[in-house]
Structures are given as C-alpha cells and as structure tokens.
Design an enzyme around this catalytic site. Structure first.
Site, PDB file in Angstrom:
ATOM      1  N   LYS A  37       0.839  -1.286   0.111  1.00 14.90           N
ATOM      2  CA  LYS A  37       0.047  -0.058   0.092  1.00 14.90           C
ATOM      3  C   LYS A  37       0.798   1.207  -0.297  1.00 14.90           C
ATOM      4  CE  LYS A  37      -4.234  -1.353   2.240  1.00 14.90           C
ATOM      5  NZ  LYS A  37      -4.677  -1.168   3.643  1.00 14.90           N
ATOM      6  N   ILE A 191      10.966   1.463  19.825  1.00 18.62           N
ATOM      7  CA  ILE A 191       9.676   0.703  19.586  1.00 18.62           C
ATOM      8  C   ILE A 191       9.236  -0.191  20.797  1.00 18.62           C
ATOM      9  CG2 ILE A 191       8.485  -1.151  18.016  1.00 18.62           C
ATOM     10  CD1 ILE A 191      10.134  -0.090  15.745  1.00 18.62           C
ATOM     11  N   ILE A 278      13.567  -5.771  18.380  1.00 17.11           N
ATOM     12  CA  ILE A 278      15.184  -5.888  18.455  1.00 17.11           C
ATOM     13  C   ILE A 278      15.900  -5.027  17.322  1.00 17.11           C
ATOM     14  CG2 ILE A 278      15.514  -7.537  19.980  1.00 17.11           C
ATOM     15  CD1 ILE A 278      16.292  -9.432  17.227  1.00 17.11           C
ATOM     16  N   HIS A 471       3.962  32.757  28.251  1.00 19.27           N
ATOM     17  CA  HIS A 471       3.647  32.017  29.590  1.00 19.27           C
ATOM     18  C   HIS A 471       2.027  31.881  29.633  1.00 19.27           C
ATOM     19  CE1 HIS A 471       3.973  31.418  33.964  1.00 19.27           C
ATOM     20  NE2 HIS A 471       3.015  32.152  34.072  1.00 19.27           N
TER      21      HIS A 471
HETATM   22  P1  FAD Z   1       8.763   2.231   4.265  1.00 20.16           P
HETATM   23  O1  FAD Z   1       7.873   3.065   4.959  1.00 20.16           O
HETATM   24  O2  FAD Z   1       9.149   0.996   4.993  1.00 20.16           O
HETATM   25  O3  FAD Z   1       8.550   2.039   2.770  1.00 20.16           O
HETATM   26  C1  FAD Z   1       9.052   0.858   1.884  1.00 20.16           C
HETATM   27  C2  FAD Z   1       7.844   0.695   0.981  1.00 20.16           C
HETATM   28  O4  FAD Z   1       8.636  -0.213  -0.056  1.00 20.16           O
HETATM   29  C3  FAD Z   1       6.746  -0.333   1.382  1.00 20.16           C
HETATM   30  O5  FAD Z   1       5.633   0.005   1.257  1.00 20.16           O
HETATM   31  C4  FAD Z   1       7.072  -1.845   0.775  1.00 20.16           C
HETATM   32  O6  FAD Z   1       5.902  -2.522   0.610  1.00 20.16           O
HETATM   33  C5  FAD Z   1       7.806  -1.246  -0.542  1.00 20.16           C
HETATM   34  N1  FAD Z   1       8.237  -2.397  -0.970  1.00 20.16           N
HETATM   35  C6  FAD Z   1       9.625  -3.071  -0.583  1.00 20.16           C
HETATM   36  N2  FAD Z   1      10.118  -3.900  -1.523  1.00 20.16           N
HETATM   37  C7  FAD Z   1       9.310  -3.633  -2.647  1.00 20.16           C
HETATM   38  C8  FAD Z   1       9.648  -4.091  -4.033  1.00 20.16           C
HETATM   39  N3  FAD Z   1      10.196  -5.298  -4.170  1.00 20.16           N
HETATM   40  N4  FAD Z   1       8.573  -3.768  -4.848  1.00 20.16           N
HETATM   41  C9  FAD Z   1       7.637  -2.742  -4.634  1.00 20.16           C
HETATM   42  N5  FAD Z   1       7.524  -2.360  -3.548  1.00 20.16           N
HETATM   43  C10 FAD Z   1       8.552  -2.703  -2.137  1.00 20.16           C
HETATM   44  N6  FAD Z   1       9.538   6.804  12.446  1.00 20.16           N
HETATM   45  C11 FAD Z   1       9.359   7.996  12.889  1.00 20.16           C
HETATM   46  O7  FAD Z   1      10.036   9.126  12.702  1.00 20.16           O
HETATM   47  N7  FAD Z   1       8.403   8.393  13.971  1.00 20.16           N
HETATM   48  C12 FAD Z   1       7.625   7.431  14.495  1.00 20.16           C
HETATM   49  O8  FAD Z   1       6.784   7.725  15.312  1.00 20.16           O
HETATM   50  C13 FAD Z   1       7.972   6.169  14.083  1.00 20.16           C
HETATM   51  N8  FAD Z   1       7.435   5.228  14.811  1.00 20.16           N
HETATM   52  C14 FAD Z   1       7.401   3.812  14.230  1.00 20.16           C
HETATM   53  C15 FAD Z   1       6.397   2.992  15.060  1.00 20.16           C
HETATM   54  C16 FAD Z   1       6.809   1.614  14.500  1.00 20.16           C
HETATM   55  C17 FAD Z   1       5.961   0.549  15.052  1.00 20.16           C
HETATM   56  C18 FAD Z   1       7.670   1.358  13.295  1.00 20.16           C
HETATM   57  C19 FAD Z   1       8.117   0.026  12.901  1.00 20.16           C
HETATM   58  C20 FAD Z   1       8.512   2.353  12.674  1.00 20.16           C
HETATM   59  C21 FAD Z   1       8.337   3.712  13.133  1.00 20.16           C
HETATM   60  N9  FAD Z   1       9.021   4.458  12.762  1.00 20.16           N
HETATM   61  C22 FAD Z   1       8.784   6.013  13.072  1.00 20.16           C
HETATM   62  C23 FAD Z   1      10.008   4.469  11.726  1.00 20.16           C
HETATM   63  C24 FAD Z   1       9.360   4.702  10.342  1.00 20.16           C
HETATM   64  O9  FAD Z   1       8.211   4.195   9.925  1.00 20.16           O
HETATM   65  C25 FAD Z   1      10.321   4.355   9.127  1.00 20.16           C
HETATM   66  O10 FAD Z   1      11.573   5.072   9.404  1.00 20.16           O
HETATM   67  C26 FAD Z   1      10.089   4.944   7.914  1.00 20.16           C
HETATM   68  O11 FAD Z   1       8.645   4.185   7.597  1.00 20.16           O
HETATM   69  C27 FAD Z   1      10.871   4.636   6.652  1.00 20.16           C
HETATM   70  O12 FAD Z   1      10.558   5.217   5.596  1.00 20.16           O
HETATM   71  P2  FAD Z   1      10.771   4.381   4.131  1.00 20.16           P
HETATM   72  O13 FAD Z   1       9.997   5.112   2.954  1.00 20.16           O
HETATM   73  O14 FAD Z   1      12.371   4.354   4.080  1.00 20.16           O
HETATM   74  O15 FAD Z   1      10.259   2.694   4.080  1.00 20.16           O
END
Ligand code: FAD
Length: 492
Positions: A37, A191, A278, A471
């Site tokens: 998504k 987390i 972890i 304040h």
């Molecule tokens: P993602 O958001 O992981 O997006 C990667 C996308 O690539 C996914 O949609 C996946 O489906 C797609 N994809 C992967 N491989 C393929 C493929 N081969 N073909 C097509 N599509 C593919 N960060 C904060 O700053 N604040 C927060 O409060 C926070 N809370 C978090 C809470 C939790 C429980 C978790 C797990 C993470 C949290 N994070 C938070 C971290 C944050 O979610 C990530 O740092 C961020 O989503 C990274 O973004 P990204 O675009 O790099 O990757």
C-alpha cells in the site's frame, strides 16, 4: 509492456512518496512501484497506527486519574475493539489524503513487486525495474534515475517466530484483537519503549528486557535513567543488562516462559505474550541488486551524502540505506535525492549556509546532518532530542557546560498535572554553540522543534534563552534550561 520515465521510485513509503512529489514539482515524469500500500511502514504499520493507539492509551490513563482534575468518571471502560477501529479510521483518512496528493502531482502509481535489472535490451545501464503486477502480468519501467526506497522489516529472534497469537513483532501487535494480560518486551529501544508505555496504560502487566545498560541507549544517559525511574514508578518491570535465552523459550497455548540472564543471575519470565523489538533490517533481498554494481552491506545499501549508490544514477533513501530509521529522515532524504537528480545544487550540506546555496532562489529544504535531526520517542513520558548527548559531545573533544530545568518548576506542567521530567541543554563552553538539547516530559516531541531550528541556525544557547517564550507554555522549559547553562534561570 515498457514505459519510460525520468525517475522511477521503488517503494512507496514516506521516503518514496516524498521523493516522488518533489521530483514531480521539479518537472520530472515520475512513477512509484509499490508492492503493498502507498504509505508504507509509517502510515500502515508504524508511526501513525502506533500513535493512534498511544493516544487512546494516554486518554484511558488520564481518565483513570480524572478525580485529580475534579471529574468523577466512574466505570471508565476500555473497549479495545473501538480503539482498533479508531486507529484504522485515522490511517484510512491519511491514506486517502496521500492518494489524492499522488494524483494531484501526476505521479503514476504501479502496484506490483519490483526487481532491479542489469544492463539489458531495455537499457544499456542497470536500474530498469521489472514489475510483477497483481494480475500476473509484467511491466518494465526504464528511467534516467532510479530511487530505491524499499524500507526495512522487523528483525526476528530464532526460537521466537511471530505467530500473531503469543509472539509478536510490532506488525502483528498493531493488529491485536484482544490485549494480553501480561507481556515480555524484548528490546528497550524506541519501539519497545513505546509499546511498554502503551500496553501498561491499557492495563497490561509489562516486563521490558534490554541487553544494554539502559533503555533507549542512544539518548542522553540522564534521560534514559529518568525513563527507567518513571517506568518503574508506573509498575513496569525494567530489566537492563539482561539477555533472553530464546533457544530455551517455551511457547504453549497458555503462554510463554522465557529464561533470562539478569546481571549474572538466571531467572525465568512468564507471560501471556512476547513482543520482539530488537531492531529492523533493510529490505534488499530478492530485488536484483546482484545485477548491478550497487553495494549492499549487511542488508543495507551504501550511499554518499547525495544518497547516490555506487552506481551514481541509482539512489537509495530512507531505512534501506542504514541511516537513522526515522520517517522524517526518509522524507528528507527523498527530497534531497530528487533535488540532486533535478540539479538543484548544494543540497547535501550540513548547515544553514549549504541550505542557502541550494538554488531556486530559496534555501533548499534538503539541509542535512545527523546533529540536525530531531529524534522522538512517544508514550509516557515523551522523549525528544536533537544534537549530541553530553557523552557524545565530551567524546568529540568539546568542553561542555550543562543547563537543566525540571518540569516541576514550570507553571504549565503543574497546570497539566504532568511534572515529571526535565530539559537538558549541552553547550560548548568555549564558543557557546548549542551542541544538544534533550527533553523528557510532557509534549517533548512537539517542543523539540524549537531546538531543531536553533541547531539549524547555529544559535548560541543564550540566544534561545533570551527569546521571549510565552507564559504559561511548556516551551518556557527550553528557555529556562538554556538560561540555566550560565546559571541565569529565573525559576530554579
Ligand atoms: P517504508 O515506509 O518501509 O516503505 C518502503 C515501501 O517499499 C513499503 O511500502 C514496501 O511495501 C515497499 N517495497 C519493498 N520492497 C518492494 C519491492 N520489491 N517492490 C515494490 N515495493 C516494495 N519513525 C518516526 O520518525 N516517527 C515515529 O513515530 C515512528 N514510529 C514507528 C513505529 C513503528 C512500530 C515502526 C515499525 C516504525 C516507526 N518509525 C517511526 C520508523 C518509520 O516508520 C520508518 O523510518 C519509515 O517508515 C521509513 O520509510 P521508508 O520510506 O524508508 O520505508
């Protein structure tokens, strides 16, 4: 079918869609390939759903102490199914908004699994993307530049494979239908701490096990200690310097028993469920990088300051490049990569000057450096910081001076009934430069914005201290802590 674009982005999470929107704003033709998504981890499995659950937990916690505020709320009842419904509604609302933005910017969204291909009949250079569409059809996207934004996934522990019943990672935990009565959380990082706070507020008996000396060990040590103190006060069992023996874990329909070594002594923990938090690993497997010269180390893609991989037309942003795993970092790197591709110069500097030099008549948004990135941890208490911890600053050779201000002495915190925690400022004793700001306490994650601006503008601590803070506000605590560096706080 083959389609051609200026920029193809593999992965539609916050990094990917931010890069796409910025590239489209700069006049590029753009496609996003997303296998699940649009919105990725942050919107569907991370920041947003977890914060929506935390909001309910916090409200429930506050209602249980409503007498303190003169409100009798007998029979406050938790309806966890409704909590989950609200969480999903929050996600759906933001998901709709995001889909609208992608359409508005005329970005093609292609839903399917993408694989990077090497030099081929489609392109003499590596970096075209073969997409396996949901209907079994295939498509090839050829572009001048590829941005890899495939994110990360939870790291597992052998012996404790997530089953969604007794063993969870944050992904399964977000979909919980019923709360367990007790839980062991393995990992005291961001987390793990968020879930410990949330589940404890929901009434779950929580034990958190951390191998390191402190919870959230990347934060200033005084902050970690304060968090541990406040968690213990809330009845959360905190085991630091402790390691679990997952090879001897027993999982049954009644629960989990888990041997643990706590400071040289063996113990046995028992609970209804275990949450494994972890850390996260880069999503780089089975994506065809072996067909390219892109360097992948320990599952993460190596990049330079412009987010270019070892193939300069291929970029990697967000969690997959092994930097700080934060949503705003992914978004920022996305903007940086898009601007670099579009030839917006000076985009990878580490301070205000580089920003001003970044072209288009206005400073680029892509000013970047680890010391400028605010880090936030949600729950009760909130934690937020920017810049170096006291230890990091000393290790880097700075002579430091410290200012601290307790929320106990702040009018707004007393009004809110949230007086735990403090603001700590680390400043350079020689130059007065601000080196780090650390907040533990009410609304820390909102207040840190002021400190991040101060860092970006290279402000001295006394300049922030002299800024007139309204304040009563929580931001006064930042002003007072800045003044406290030189012993000038008026309220302590
Ligand atoms: P993602 O958001 O992981 O997006 C990667 C996308 O690539 C996914 O949609 C996946 O489906 C797609 N994809 C992967 N491989 C393929 C493929 N081969 N073909 C097509 N599509 C593919 N960060 C904060 O700053 N604040 C927060 O409060 C926070 N809370 C978090 C809470 C939790 C429980 C978790 C797990 C993470 C949290 N994070 C938070 C971290 C944050 O979610 C990530 O740092 C961020 O989503 C990274 O973004 P990204 O675009 O790099 O990757």
């Amino acid at each position: 079918m083959t389609r051609t674009y200026d920029v193809v982005i593999l992965g539609g999470g916050i990094g990917g869609y931010s890069a796409a929107i910025r590239a489209a704003q700069l006049g590029k033709t753009v496609a996003i390939v997303e296998k699940d998504k649009l919105g990725g981890t942050c919107l569907h499995r991370g920041c947003i759903p977890s914060k929506a659950l935390l909001r309910s937990a916090e409200l429930y916690g506050t209602m249980k102490r409503s007498e303190e505020f003169g409100i009798a709320a007998e029979s406050v009842t938790l309806r966890f199914d409704k909590v989950q419904e609200r969480k999903q509604a929050v996600v759906e609302q933001l998901y709709k908004g995001l889909q609208f933005l992608i359409k508005k910017n005329k970005i093609d969204l292609i839903i399917g699994n993408g694989r990077v291909i090497g030099p081929s009949i489609f392109s003499p250079r590596s970096g075209a993307v073969a997409v396996e569409l949901a209907d079994g059809e295939a498509e090839t996207l050829v572009s001048t530049n590829l941005i890899v934004a495939t994110g990360s996934s939870p790291r597992m522990l052998s012996g404790l494979q997530p089953d969604g019943k007794r063993i969870f990672t944050s992904e399964e935990a977000l979909e919980l239908v019923e709360l367990p009565q007790s839980i062991i959380i393995i990992g005291g990082g961001v987390i793990g701490v968020e879930w410990a706070s949330m589940l404890s507020d929901f009434g779950v008996k929580v034990t958190i096990v951390e191998a390191g000396q402190h919870l959230v060990s990347s934060e200033d040590e005084e902050v970690s200690r304060e968090l541990e103190r406040l968690f213990k006060k809330r009845g959360i069992k905190v085991l630091t310097s402790s390691s679990v023996h997952t090879d001897r874990a027993e999982v049954s329909e009644h629960g989990v028993s888990l041997p643990v070594r706590v400071k040289e002594k063996d113990d046995l923990l028992e609970a209804d469920a275990v949450l494994v938090s972890i850390g996260r690993q880069g999503n780089t497997g089975n994506m065809g990088f072996e067909n390219t010269d892109v360097r992948v180390e320990n599952g993460f893609i190596k990049v330079n300051h412009q987010m270019q991989t070892t193939e300069s037309h291929i970029y990697a942003i967000g969690d997959v490049n092994g930097g700080m795993q934060l949503a705003h970092v992914a978004a920022h790197e996305g903007v940086l990569a898009a601007e670099h591709i579009a030839g917006v110069s000076g985009a990878a500097g580490s301070g205000a000057t580089a920003g001003a030099a970044a072209g288009l008549g206005k400073p680029s948004s892509a000013v970047y450096g680890a010391h400028l990135v605010p880090r936030c941890i949600y729950g009760r208490p909130e934690i937020a910081s920017v810049g170096w911890t006291e230890k990091q600053a000393r290790d880097k050779g700075f002579e430091v001076k410290i200012g601290k201000f307790s929320f106990k002495a702040l009018g707004k915190a007393v009004v809110l009934g949230e007086t735990d925690g403090f603001v700590k400022v680390v400043a350079d004793a020689k130059t007065d430069d601000l080196l780090g700001v650390h907040i533990i306490g009410p609304h820390a994650t909102d207040s840190i914005g002021e400190a991040a601006v101060a860092q970006l503008l290279d402000a001295a601590h006394w300049e922030v201290g002299r800024t007139i803070h309204a304040h009563p506000t929580l931001s006064e605590a930042i002003g007072e802590a800045m003044l406290a560096v030189d012993g000038r706080s008026l309220s302590m």
